[in-house]
Design a protein around this motif. Structure first.
Motif, PDB file in Angstrom:
ATOM      1  N   LYS A   1      38.958  43.678  29.100  1.00  0.00           N
ATOM      2  CA  LYS A   1      39.942  42.598  28.928  1.00  0.00           C
ATOM      3  C   LYS A   1      39.259  41.234  28.966  1.00  0.00           C
ATOM      4  O   LYS A   1      39.554  40.367  28.141  1.00  0.00           O
ATOM      5  CB  LYS A   1      41.010  42.695  30.021  1.00  0.00           C
ATOM      6  CG  LYS A   1      42.101  41.671  29.884  1.00  0.00           C
ATOM      7  CD  LYS A   1      43.167  41.869  30.950  1.00  0.00           C
ATOM      8  CE  LYS A   1      44.277  40.842  30.796  1.00  0.00           C
ATOM      9  NZ  LYS A   1      45.344  41.048  31.777  1.00  0.00           N
ATOM     10  N   LYS A   2      38.345  41.042  29.892  1.00  0.00           N
ATOM     11  CA  LYS A   2      37.645  39.757  30.018  1.00  0.00           C
ATOM     12  C   LYS A   2      36.862  39.449  28.739  1.00  0.00           C
ATOM     13  O   LYS A   2      36.943  38.340  28.207  1.00  0.00           O
ATOM     14  CB  LYS A   2      36.703  39.789  31.227  1.00  0.00           C
ATOM     15  CG  LYS A   2      35.939  38.502  31.436  1.00  0.00           C
ATOM     16  CD  LYS A   2      35.042  38.605  32.648  1.00  0.00           C
ATOM     17  CE  LYS A   2      34.226  37.321  32.815  1.00  0.00           C
ATOM     18  NZ  LYS A   2      33.294  37.425  33.933  1.00  0.00           N
TER      19      LYS A   2
ATOM     20  N   THR B   1      39.304  38.772  25.780  1.00  0.00           N
ATOM     21  CA  THR B   1      39.966  37.484  25.937  1.00  0.00           C
ATOM     22  C   THR B   1      39.020  36.332  25.591  1.00  0.00           C
ATOM     23  O   THR B   1      39.423  35.359  24.960  1.00  0.00           O
ATOM     24  CB  THR B   1      40.490  37.335  27.379  1.00  0.00           C
ATOM     25  OG1 THR B   1      41.369  38.432  27.651  1.00  0.00           O
ATOM     26  CG2 THR B   1      41.255  36.046  27.563  1.00  0.00           C
TER      27      THR B   1
ATOM     28  N   GLN C   1      37.380  37.725  21.510  1.00  0.00           N
ATOM     29  CA  GLN C   1      38.174  38.449  20.518  1.00  0.00           C
ATOM     30  C   GLN C   1      37.429  39.669  19.970  1.00  0.00           C
ATOM     31  O   GLN C   1      37.705  40.140  18.868  1.00  0.00           O
ATOM     32  CB  GLN C   1      38.600  37.530  19.375  1.00  0.00           C
ATOM     33  CG  GLN C   1      39.542  36.422  19.804  1.00  0.00           C
ATOM     34  CD  GLN C   1      40.841  36.952  20.388  1.00  0.00           C
ATOM     35  OE1 GLN C   1      41.557  37.687  19.723  1.00  0.00           O
ATOM     36  NE2 GLN C   1      41.150  36.599  21.613  1.00  0.00           N
TER      37      GLN C   1
END
Length: 135
Positions: free
Chosen positions: A6-7, A10, A13
């Motif tokens: 996720k990091k 985010t 992309q």
């Protein structure tokens, strides 16, 4: 692992699976197979006018490299690698093998296109990049 993916997604992309692998202590393939984060995954629905063999070849190469016969393909890993919705990966892989599910909607489309005078080979291309007629 979900947080690491996720990091990265985010911030960039995209996901660098080698970095995820290094940060969580698993192989890249294990990370691809286990990741459950999927925000922003694209759809991949066959359209004969916009179909790209580049994406198809990328997916096919990943599958051949990581899931040689008799290993079953892990479509979670394929989905994470391609960053495409899992069901779309399964469907496109089938279409690339010349497989398709003959639903009432598909048959209705064939009848409609044939009624417009379209040849069977052109109808096949409208349905799949690799569909062959077997009669």
């Amino acid at each position: 692992m979900k947080q690491a993916v996720k990091k990265q997604y985010t911030q960039n992309q995209s996901v660098d699976w080698a970095r995820v692998s290094e940060s969580v202590g698993l192989s890249e393939r294990e990370c691809l197979e286990a990741n459950q984060f999927g925000d922003g995954k694209a759809r991949w629905i066959y359209d004969p006018d916009t179909f790209s063999w580049d994406m198809a070849n990328r997916m096919t190469k990943f599958i051949e490299t990581n899931y040689s016969h008799p290993l079953p393909v892990n479509y979670t890993a394929v989905s994470n690698y391609m960053w495409i919705e899992p069901d779309d990966c399964v469907n496109m892989a089938g279409l690339l093998r010349g497989e398709m599910t003959w639903t009432k909607d598909v048959l209705a489309k064939v009848v409609e296109l044939r009624g417009q005078g379209m040849m069977y080979k052109d109808i096949a291309r409208q349905l799949s990049p690799n569909l062959t007629l077997r009669m």
